[in-house]
Design an enzyme around this catalytic site. Structure first.
Site, mmCIF file in Angstrom:
data_model
loop_
_atom_site.group_PDB
_atom_site.id
_atom_site.type_symbol
_atom_site.label_atom_id
_atom_site.label_comp_id
_atom_site.label_asym_id
_atom_site.label_seq_id
_atom_site.Cartn_x
_atom_site.Cartn_y
_atom_site.Cartn_z
ATOM 1 N N LYS A 64 0.811 -1.231 0.000
ATOM 2 C CA LYS A 64 0.000 0.000 0.000
ATOM 3 C C LYS A 64 0.843 1.280 0.000
ATOM 4 O O LYS A 64 0.432 2.289 -0.554
ATOM 5 C CB LYS A 64 -0.951 0.010 1.203
ATOM 6 C CG LYS A 64 -2.134 -0.927 1.056
ATOM 7 C CD LYS A 64 -3.098 -0.766 2.223
ATOM 8 C CE LYS A 64 -4.246 -1.757 2.109
ATOM 9 N NZ LYS A 64 -5.207 -1.627 3.213
ATOM 10 N N ASP A 70 -10.189 2.906 1.953
ATOM 11 C CA ASP A 70 -10.389 2.332 3.302
ATOM 12 C C ASP A 70 -11.093 3.321 4.237
ATOM 13 O O ASP A 70 -12.120 3.004 4.844
ATOM 14 C CB ASP A 70 -9.041 1.952 3.939
ATOM 15 C CG ASP A 70 -8.481 0.665 3.354
ATOM 16 O OD1 ASP A 70 -9.261 -0.145 2.829
ATOM 17 O OD2 ASP A 70 -7.249 0.485 3.425
ATOM 18 N N GLY A 106 -4.397 2.934 17.797
ATOM 19 C CA GLY A 106 -3.641 2.488 16.625
ATOM 20 C C GLY A 106 -3.090 3.661 15.848
ATOM 21 O O GLY A 106 -3.571 4.802 15.986
ATOM 22 N N ALA A 136 -4.611 1.637 8.662
ATOM 23 C CA ALA A 136 -6.056 1.850 8.849
ATOM 24 C C ALA A 136 -6.292 3.121 9.665
ATOM 25 O O ALA A 136 -7.188 3.918 9.354
ATOM 26 C CB ALA A 136 -6.674 0.646 9.551
ATOM 27 N N GLY A 192 -16.392 -3.568 11.522
ATOM 28 C CA GLY A 192 -15.452 -3.475 10.406
ATOM 29 C C GLY A 192 -15.969 -4.123 9.135
ATOM 30 O O GLY A 192 -15.450 -3.872 8.045
HETATM 31 P P1 NDP Z 1 -0.816 -1.961 10.668
HETATM 32 O O1 NDP Z 1 0.076 -3.150 10.818
HETATM 33 O O2 NDP Z 1 -0.421 -0.858 9.768
HETATM 34 O O3 NDP Z 1 -1.054 -1.312 12.143
HETATM 35 C C1 NDP Z 1 -1.374 -2.121 13.246
HETATM 36 C C2 NDP Z 1 -1.700 -1.254 14.459
HETATM 37 O O4 NDP Z 1 -2.119 -2.120 15.520
HETATM 38 C C3 NDP Z 1 -0.498 -0.478 14.995
HETATM 39 O O5 NDP Z 1 -0.933 0.758 15.508
HETATM 40 C C4 NDP Z 1 0.011 -1.390 16.124
HETATM 41 O O6 NDP Z 1 0.704 -0.681 17.120
HETATM 42 C C5 NDP Z 1 -1.292 -1.895 16.673
HETATM 43 N N1 NDP Z 1 -1.149 -3.173 17.375
HETATM 44 C C6 NDP Z 1 -1.022 -4.403 16.842
HETATM 45 N N2 NDP Z 1 -0.919 -5.328 17.813
HETATM 46 C C7 NDP Z 1 -0.994 -4.653 18.995
HETATM 47 C C8 NDP Z 1 -0.969 -5.065 20.366
HETATM 48 N N3 NDP Z 1 -0.843 -6.341 20.712
HETATM 49 N N4 NDP Z 1 -1.079 -4.111 21.325
HETATM 50 C C9 NDP Z 1 -1.219 -2.799 20.987
HETATM 51 N N5 NDP Z 1 -1.255 -2.366 19.701
HETATM 52 C C10 NDP Z 1 -1.133 -3.275 18.726
HETATM 53 O O7 NDP Z 1 -2.237 -2.577 10.280
HETATM 54 P P2 NDP Z 1 -3.453 -1.818 9.543
HETATM 55 O O8 NDP Z 1 -3.561 -0.450 10.106
HETATM 56 O O9 NDP Z 1 -3.365 -1.991 8.091
HETATM 57 O O10 NDP Z 1 -4.700 -2.702 10.035
HETATM 58 C C11 NDP Z 1 -5.221 -2.604 11.365
HETATM 59 C C12 NDP Z 1 -6.541 -3.329 11.438
HETATM 60 O O11 NDP Z 1 -7.496 -2.676 10.619
HETATM 61 C C13 NDP Z 1 -6.494 -4.783 10.964
HETATM 62 O O12 NDP Z 1 -7.266 -5.569 11.834
HETATM 63 C C14 NDP Z 1 -7.130 -4.729 9.597
HETATM 64 O O13 NDP Z 1 -7.780 -5.941 9.259
HETATM 65 C C15 NDP Z 1 -8.157 -3.633 9.809
HETATM 66 N N6 NDP Z 1 -8.572 -3.013 8.542
HETATM 67 C C16 NDP Z 1 -9.886 -3.099 8.228
HETATM 68 C C17 NDP Z 1 -10.348 -2.568 7.053
HETATM 69 C C18 NDP Z 1 -11.794 -2.700 6.742
HETATM 70 O O14 NDP Z 1 -12.200 -2.395 5.619
HETATM 71 N N7 NDP Z 1 -12.621 -3.131 7.683
HETATM 72 C C19 NDP Z 1 -9.467 -1.878 6.084
HETATM 73 C C20 NDP Z 1 -8.080 -1.816 6.526
HETATM 74 C C21 NDP Z 1 -7.675 -2.387 7.710
HETATM 75 P P3 NDP Z 1 2.288 -0.384 17.003
HETATM 76 O O15 NDP Z 1 2.411 0.854 16.185
HETATM 77 O O16 NDP Z 1 2.706 -0.218 18.422
HETATM 78 O O17 NDP Z 1 2.904 -1.600 16.361
#
Ligand code: NDP
Length: 285
Positions: free
Chosen positions: A72, A108, A132, A136, A249
């Site tokens: 992306k 998105d 987050g 997303a 979602g």
């Molecule tokens: P990224 O990998 O870019 O970001 C993940 C985020 O989650 C980061 O902020 C990360 O924090 C945080 N995170 C992950 N694990 C943990 C944890 N154990 N504790 C605390 N924070 C955590 O992913 P995306 O932003 O692309 O996707 C995020 C979610 O959004 C996914 O579930 C995805 O499926 C969903 N999504 C849904 C869409 C829809 O159409 N419904 C479209 C796009 C995404 P850190 O920065 O600290 O690592």
């Protein structure tokens, strides 16, 4: 037969890994419902081949493609045009080919916003708490800012990533953003209108829920989750039990697919057909 075209319009989905992405079910259902001779091709594209894949899209005169993990961000460098909001987010999930040139867009966050429109909720002046700071989160916050939300508190595990998003919002939008650290059960401020989980916490198969002091969720709040599998996440179930209005979602996913459909075909998407095709695929009916 004279005048008949045997050529299909091609749409792709470029990702790696991509095998478990079910978007093809939604898109093919929509094409069939409208009698369109389009094909949606879920395609494994390795990171080192992305540039060639975009060149191939042009060479094969495809209508466009969805872009997913991990392309992306990296795809922007290979595109002829990128929309203003996608450039702000630094991420593209939909490419359209017009007159031989590629146009990048990000649907998105627009899909997320459409869920509010469908529910008749005006975002202007609202106070947001969002967990987050990944792709997303960027998409959702930039689109919410474009709808005039008053403030966004970004809560993220990794401080640098959270601060970076806050700086972007403060610099490029009129919405006031602040970073709040996430150490221990997070207390939702009382003046909050909308709480959003934009982390991947809650996703199948690990599930779980964000570390929040759930007693601070008030019944008037709107609580949203970007996670779409499962649809009823532990986070949303807890919020619903506390009398909050919840938005899942799944709707965001369908809405973003519908917006991409419109970009590629120029037609309004049959949203109910798309929704029920995916619900059937996920055994939700
Ligand atoms: P990224 O990998 O870019 O970001 C993940 C985020 O989650 C980061 O902020 C990360 O924090 C945080 N995170 C992950 N694990 C943990 C944890 N154990 N504790 C605390 N924070 C955590 O992913 P995306 O932003 O692309 O996707 C995020 C979610 O959004 C996914 O579930 C995805 O499926 C969903 N999504 C849904 C869409 C829809 O159409 N419904 C479209 C796009 C995404 P850190 O920065 O600290 O690592």
């Amino acid at each position: 037969m004279e005048g008949k075209s045997y050529r299909s319009e091609l749409i792709g989905l470029f990702g790696c890994p991509v095998d478990e992405n079910a978007t093809v079910v939604v898109m093919e259902a929509a094409f069939q419902a409208l009698g369109l001779n389009y094909r949606y091709q879920t395609t494994l594209v390795y990171p080192q081949d992305l540039e060639i894949a975009i060149a191939a899209l042009k060479a094969m005169n495809m209508r466009g493609t969805h872009i997913t993990i991990p392309h992306k961000v990296s795809v922007l460098q290979y595109l002829d045009h990128v929309s203003e909001t996608a450039a702000l987010m630094g991420a593209v999930n939909t490419i359209t080919l017009k007159d031989g040139e590629t146009y990048g867009e990000n649907t998105d966050g627009k899909g997320f916003i459409e869920s509010f429109d469908q529910a008749g909720i005006d975002l202007a002046g609202r106070h947001i708490v969002l967990f987050g700071a990944g792709g997303a989160a960027r998409a959702m916050t930039i689109e919410m800012a474009s709808r005039g939300v008053s403030s966004i508190a970004v809560v993220n595990r990794t401080r640098e990533r959270g601060v970076e998003l806050v700086e972007l919002l403060n610099e490029k939008t009129a919405t006031k953003a602040i970073y709040l650290p996430w150490d221990g059960a997070f207390q939702i401020p009382q003046e909050t209108h909308i709480v959003v989980n934009a982390t991947s916490i809650g996703m199948h198969p690990t599930l779980g829920r964000p570390d929040i002091d759930y007693s601070t969720l008030q019944s008037g709040m709107i609580v949203c989750d970007g996670v779409h599998n499962p649809v009823h996440t532990p986070f949303l179930m807890e919020a619903a039990q506390r009398g909050c209005r919840v938005m899942d979602g799944f709707s965001m996913l369908i809405n973003q697919a519908a917006i991409s459909f419109r970009l590629w075909t120029g037609l309004d998407a049959p949203i109910e057909v798309m929704r029920s095709a995916l619900a059937k695929e996920f055994d939700l009916e």
